[in-house]
Motif scaffolding. Structure first.
Motif, PDB file in Angstrom:
ATOM      1  N   THR A 185       0.837  -1.213   0.000  1.00 31.35           N
ATOM      2  CA  THR A 185       0.000   0.000   0.000  1.00 31.35           C
ATOM      3  C   THR A 185       0.860   1.246   0.000  1.00 31.35           C
ATOM      4  OG1 THR A 185      -1.752  -1.176   1.198  1.00 31.35           O
ATOM      5  CG2 THR A 185      -1.818   1.231   1.236  1.00 31.35           C
ATOM      6  N   ALA A 186       1.906   1.244   0.819  1.00 28.65           N
ATOM      7  CA  ALA A 186       2.800   2.405   0.874  1.00 28.65           C
ATOM      8  C   ALA A 186       3.459   2.652  -0.478  1.00 28.65           C
ATOM      9  CB  ALA A 186       3.857   2.193   1.952  1.00 28.65           C
ATOM     10  N   TYR A 187       3.885   1.573  -1.112  1.00 26.81           N
ATOM     11  CA  TYR A 187       4.495   1.696  -2.440  1.00 26.81           C
ATOM     12  C   TYR A 187       3.516   2.311  -3.436  1.00 26.81           C
ATOM     13  CZ  TYR A 187       6.049   0.262  -7.093  1.00 26.81           C
ATOM     14  OH  TYR A 187       6.392   0.256  -8.417  1.00 26.81           O
ATOM     15  N   LEU A 188       2.302   1.816  -3.453  1.00 21.42           N
ATOM     16  CA  LEU A 188       1.308   2.289  -4.417  1.00 21.42           C
ATOM     17  C   LEU A 188       0.885   3.734  -4.150  1.00 21.42           C
ATOM     18  CD1 LEU A 188      -0.917  -0.894  -4.829  1.00 21.42           C
ATOM     19  CD2 LEU A 188       0.483   0.195  -6.598  1.00 21.42           C
ATOM     20  N   ASN A 189       1.123   4.227  -2.947  1.00 16.98           N
ATOM     21  CA  ASN A 189       0.807   5.622  -2.641  1.00 16.98           C
ATOM     22  C   ASN A 189       1.966   6.572  -2.924  1.00 16.98           C
ATOM     23  OD1 ASN A 189      -1.944   5.810  -1.730  1.00 16.98           O
ATOM     24  ND2 ASN A 189      -1.352   4.647   0.083  1.00 16.98           N
ATOM     25  N   VAL A 190       3.150   6.038  -3.169  1.00 11.24           N
ATOM     26  CA  VAL A 190       4.336   6.876  -3.378  1.00 11.24           C
ATOM     27  C   VAL A 190       4.729   6.963  -4.842  1.00 11.24           C
ATOM     28  CG1 VAL A 190       6.827   7.016  -2.996  1.00 11.24           C
ATOM     29  CG2 VAL A 190       5.307   6.606  -1.077  1.00 11.24           C
ATOM     30  N   VAL A 191       4.672   5.868  -5.543  1.00  9.73           N
ATOM     31  CA  VAL A 191       5.287   5.748  -6.864  1.00  9.73           C
ATOM     32  C   VAL A 191       4.669   6.721  -7.880  1.00  9.73           C
ATOM     33  CG1 VAL A 191       3.708   3.925  -7.631  1.00  9.73           C
ATOM     34  CG2 VAL A 191       6.039   4.041  -8.570  1.00  9.73           C
ATOM     35  N   PRO A 192       5.493   7.313  -8.767  1.00 11.66           N
ATOM     36  CA  PRO A 192       4.964   8.218  -9.803  1.00 11.66           C
ATOM     37  C   PRO A 192       4.349   7.443 -10.964  1.00 11.66           C
ATOM     38  CG  PRO A 192       7.357   8.103  -9.970  1.00 11.66           C
ATOM     39  CD  PRO A 192       6.981   7.315  -8.749  1.00 11.66           C
ATOM     40  N   PHE A 193       3.268   8.005 -11.517  1.00 13.32           N
ATOM     41  CA  PHE A 193       2.589   7.403 -12.660  1.00 13.32           C
ATOM     42  C   PHE A 193       2.600   8.326 -13.879  1.00 13.32           C
ATOM     43  CE2 PHE A 193       0.871   4.910  -9.192  1.00 13.32           C
ATOM     44  CZ  PHE A 193       0.742   3.638  -9.733  1.00 13.32           C
ATOM     45  N   GLY A 194       3.438   9.339 -13.869  1.00 14.74           N
ATOM     46  CA  GLY A 194       3.519  10.258 -14.994  1.00 14.74           C
ATOM     47  C   GLY A 194       2.470  11.355 -14.932  1.00 14.74           C
ATOM     48  N   ASN A 195       2.647  12.363 -15.786  1.00 14.71           N
ATOM     49  CA  ASN A 195       1.706  13.485 -15.840  1.00 14.71           C
ATOM     50  C   ASN A 195       1.491  14.137 -14.478  1.00 14.71           C
ATOM     51  OD1 ASN A 195       0.760  13.804 -18.668  1.00 14.71           O
ATOM     52  ND2 ASN A 195       0.129  11.679 -18.393  1.00 14.71           N
ATOM     53  N   GLN A 196       2.567  14.242 -13.699  1.00 12.94           N
ATOM     54  CA  GLN A 196       2.557  14.890 -12.385  1.00 12.94           C
ATOM     55  C   GLN A 196       1.679  14.168 -11.374  1.00 12.94           C
ATOM     56  OE1 GLN A 196       1.411  18.973 -13.602  1.00 12.94           O
ATOM     57  NE2 GLN A 196       3.471  19.604 -13.021  1.00 12.94           N
ATOM     58  N   THR A 197       1.322  12.915 -11.647  1.00 11.30           N
ATOM     59  CA  THR A 197       0.520  12.157 -10.694  1.00 11.30           C
ATOM     60  C   THR A 197       1.410  11.206  -9.912  1.00 11.30           C
ATOM     61  OG1 THR A 197       0.025  10.425 -12.321  1.00 11.30           O
ATOM     62  CG2 THR A 197      -1.516  12.264 -12.165  1.00 11.30           C
ATOM     63  N   TYR A 198       1.140  11.105  -8.629  1.00 14.86           N
ATOM     64  CA  TYR A 198       1.894  10.226  -7.738  1.00 14.86           C
ATOM     65  C   TYR A 198       0.897   9.409  -6.929  1.00 14.86           C
ATOM     66  CZ  TYR A 198       5.931  13.140  -8.823  1.00 14.86           C
ATOM     67  OH  TYR A 198       6.932  13.808  -9.481  1.00 14.86           O
ATOM     68  N   GLY A 199       1.135   8.119  -6.895  1.00 21.62           N
ATOM     69  CA  GLY A 199       0.239   7.241  -6.159  1.00 21.62           C
ATOM     70  C   GLY A 199      -0.952   6.820  -6.998  1.00 21.62           C
ATOM     71  N   VAL A 200      -1.485   5.656  -6.669  1.00 22.07           N
ATOM     72  CA  VAL A 200      -2.542   5.063  -7.473  1.00 22.07           C
ATOM     73  C   VAL A 200      -3.856   5.829  -7.361  1.00 22.07           C
ATOM     74  CG1 VAL A 200      -3.313   3.456  -5.672  1.00 22.07           C
ATOM     75  CG2 VAL A 200      -3.581   2.849  -8.100  1.00 22.07           C
ATOM     76  N   GLY A 201      -4.069   6.546  -6.256  1.00 22.33           N
ATOM     77  CA  GLY A 201      -5.302   7.318  -6.113  1.00 22.33           C
ATOM     78  C   GLY A 201      -5.407   8.405  -7.158  1.00 22.33           C
ATOM     79  N   ALA A 202      -4.342   9.195  -7.302  1.00 26.48           N
ATOM     80  CA  ALA A 202      -4.333  10.259  -8.302  1.00 26.48           C
ATOM     81  C   ALA A 202      -4.292   9.686  -9.710  1.00 26.48           C
ATOM     82  CB  ALA A 202      -3.135  11.178  -8.072  1.00 26.48           C
TER      83      ALA A 202
END
Length: 694
Positions: free
Chosen positions: A175-192
């Motif tokens: 969970t911590a990993y999925l909330n930290v990691v960048p996903f591109g387009n200035q989004t970080y974490g799986v929620g964003a």
């Protein structure tokens, strides 16, 4: 054998601090590892700060990293399965480190060189991303340090990962990993990321959606579906294949293959316009109309002990004093008088609510939009809040009147001298006396109230002599021109901390014994003018014009600012007398009478117009017991010119007569906006005047 020996060396390095040829550890390094692993178990991630209007509606978002943290139970099993399949299929089996993978990388590179292959587990990746994007704030230097391909970095990362596995459960790490990691387009974490790419939540992600997001973390920029759809689909399908191999689609090979093929045949599914959260003041608000207020808020918070860097990462909820109705009214009125595309002319308005304990800024608006495109009528300067390089003209006569009342020089009903011309023996123009004349015909005497309404220059030079220039300058500061008098030099440029470009504007007037102060030629802030009228209507109580109602941190705890306290600037009796003395500007021969009549204004109010000598700026300041406000219209181009009246007003070179007056542009802006702002409000009288100030 080589791999086994290397794995043994690495294991020793992780489990025991060593000092030697590898240069990998010491007791101090072990302490650092312990500290880092401890921080990772309770990491406070960079979050979005939300700015609200007075009604609790969002008006802007401020952040370095767009992140919506979510707990484990709000992340779908599909998303967890996708990231494990592509990044760390043995995640639930190892203790934080893939020894075989690290040994393979070390054997290839040698202990004295770089490690080109990682075999990093999700736990190690969490460590890496935390150091790069939380500790290092996403800087290029921090990212390079956190991802450098050296054996030393690998071992340090492995030691921290091993400790994390002893302190956190597998699900907590994932969970911590999925909330930290960048996903591109200035989004970080799986929620964003779920919101931005698919306008959904992590709990509702489908297999193709989860697979695409899981594929992004490898190379967010290259695999961005907005940049290369084919590459994004290819990577997504690779993730789906890995999920099938990892048993995510069941144990029956035929069923698993059918499901995988179905998922791989799906469209990319990304929303046409990514649901990215707006960031910053540019574009804030519908129109947009909130940018100037937003910019002032940031500057105010900086001065009050909450710097922008902290706001951008802190996850604060900032409830402001901004009234969207007042802001829209001010914006519409400013643009109605001067269209935003009109070259070289700004029309700015500020609205402040009087009060004995707080002066709330309700609106900061202009004919310009807040932004960087000057050709589209935008300005990156905080036009209504910053000190402009132009003056407010005869509005400064209010400070002379206030000082004269305070010192017993005159009363609001007493006659003051109004000669046609007047040469001062107190103030000098070179080797000669300072001579002024009136712009109009007046009788030889009139009451101070009439003088404030009709604005004869000679009367106020005489009053300035009797009250004392220094006292008049100080009165301007006391009533609200704090930054205008002390924070800028005579050219309107902010003073440096060492005073090397000083002295302040107020000190220059005092030093040069310049009687022209009362004619208001010097740099002035529109917001501070509004706050002057708020001070007068607050019984002489000055408070800083605040944009903040309350702030809470990410945990809902209140945040205290280091705000300048309110102070009694002048006695209530002086303030009340000054208010009544300023009440005739909208009547009879007052300079704002026509503008008030055209707007259908009938409420009791205080007011004062101002026009500078060459008509490069005009202003109006006024207030009711409920709202105070000011408007300045001025030449804002690189080569300022006079402003001439028209529909709309226009630049007209350099003129000494025929230019625009404060009653023609600034006053109509004020009245038209205030009519809207006062709708539904009761009509309140002005304060009573003590006989001694009559």
């Amino acid at each position: 054998m080589g791999l086994c020996l290397m794995a043994g060396v690495l294991a020793a390095a992780v489990l025991f601090p060593v000092v030697g040829g590898l240069g990998l550890a010491s007791n101090r390094a072990a302490d650092t590892v312990d500290q880092t692993s401890g921080e990772l178990t309770k990491a406070e991630l960079p979050l979005v700060s939300t700015v609200l209007d007075m009604n609790g509606q969002p008006i802007a978002y401020l952040y370095d990293q767009y992140r919506i943290p979510v707990p484990s139970d709000q992340i779908s099993d599909t998303m967890k399965a996708a990231i494990i399949a592509i990044e760390d299929k043995r995640f639930f089996e190892h203790k934080g480190v893939d020894w075989q993978g690290i040994a393979r990388a070390a054997a290839k590179a040698g202990v004295d060189g770089g490690a080109s292959q990682g075999a990093s587990t999700l736990t190690q990746q969490y460590v890496k991303n935390y150091l790069a994007f939380v500790v290092g704030k996403g800087s290029e230097e921090a990212y390079e340090k956190a991802t450098e391909v050296t054996l030393g970095r690998k071992i340090s990362e492995a030691r921290i990962a091993t400790q994390l596995e002893q302190k956190m459960s597998k699900d907590e790490i994932l969970t911590a990993y999925l909330n930290v990691v960048p996903f591109g387009n200035q989004t970080y974490g799986v929620g964003a990321a779920a919101r931005a790419y698919f306008d959904t939540t992590p709990a509702e992600l489908t297999v193709p959606q989860a697979a695409m997001l899981a594929g992004l973390v490898n190379e967010p920029s290259r695999l961005n579906p907005g940049a290369d759809v084919d590459a994004a689909i290819k990577r997504r399908n690779t993730v789906i294949d890995k999920m099938r191999e990892n048993g995510a689609f069941g144990a029956d090979p035929r069923v698993a293959d059918e499901k995988a093929d179905e998922y791989k045949a799906a469209d990319i599914g990304v929303v046409p316009d990514l649901k990215l959260l707006p960031n910053g003041c540019v574009g804030a608000g519908d129109g947009p109309i909130y940018g100037f207020f937003c910019r002032y808020l940031i500057d105010y918070l900086e001065r009050a002990g909450l710097p922008l860097e902290e706001v951008l990462r802190g996850g604060y909820t900032i409830t402001t004093t901004m009234d969207p109705v007042a802001t829209r009214a001010a914006k519409d009125s400013a643009m109605a008088q001067v269209p935003k595309t009109q070259p070289g002319i700004s029309n700015a308005m500020a609205v402040v609510q009087p009060g004995a304990d707080k002066h709330r800024v309700r609106a900061l608006a202009a004919n310009r939009d807040f932004g960087n495109n000057a050709e589209a009528g935008q300005s990156a300067y905080s036009i209504p809040a910053e000190v402009t390089k132009f003056g407010a003209g005869s509005i400064y006569k209010v400070f002379t009147a206030a000082s004269a009342l305070e010192r017993g020089v005159t009363g609001i009903d007493r006659q003051v001298d109004v000669p046609k011309t007047y040469t001062s023996s107190v103030y000098k123009d070179g080797n000669k006396g300072y001579t002024v004349k009136n712009d109009g015909e007046y009788g030889g005497k009139m009451t101070l109230t009439d003088a404030l309404a009709k604005s004869p220059n000679t009367a106020f030079i005489i009053l300035e002599e009797r009250a004392g220039l220094n006292n008049v300058v100080d009165m301007a500061h006391r009533l609200g021109l704090r930054e205008s008098m002390q924070g800028v030099n005579e050219e309107g440029i902010p003073l440096k901390a060492d005073g090397s470009n000083g002295p302040s504007q107020g000190d220059v007037y005092k030093r040069d014994n310049s009687g022209s102060f009362t004619l208001g030629a010097g740099p002035t802030s529109v917001l501070e003018l509004a706050n002057v009228s708020a001070t007068i209507m607050s019984g002489g109580k000055w408070c800083p014009p605040t944009p903040v109602e309350k702030i809470v941190d990410r945990n809902g705890q209140p945040v205290q600012l280091d705000e300048v306290p309110c102070e009694q600037a002048i006695e209530p009796g002086v303030a009340n007398a000054l208010a009544t003395g300023m009440s005739a500007d909208t009547k009879g021969g007052g300079t704002a009478a026509q503008a008030a009549g055209n707007a259908g204004w009938t409420r009791p109010m205080i007011g004062k117009t101002g026009t500078t000598e060459h008509h490069m700026s005009v202003a109006f300041m006024g207030a009711t017991p409920q709202y105070a406000g000011a408007v300045m219209t001025y030449a804002d181009g690189s080569t300022p010119q006079a402003i001439c009246p028209g529909s709309p007003p226009y630049l007209c070179g350099r003129v000494n007569s025929g230019g625009v007056y404060g009653g023609q542009v600034a006053a109509p802006t004020w009245f038209n906006a205030m009519n809207v702002i006062h709708q539904g409000k009761p009509v309140e009288p002005l304060p009573q005047v003590e006989q001694r100030y009559r």
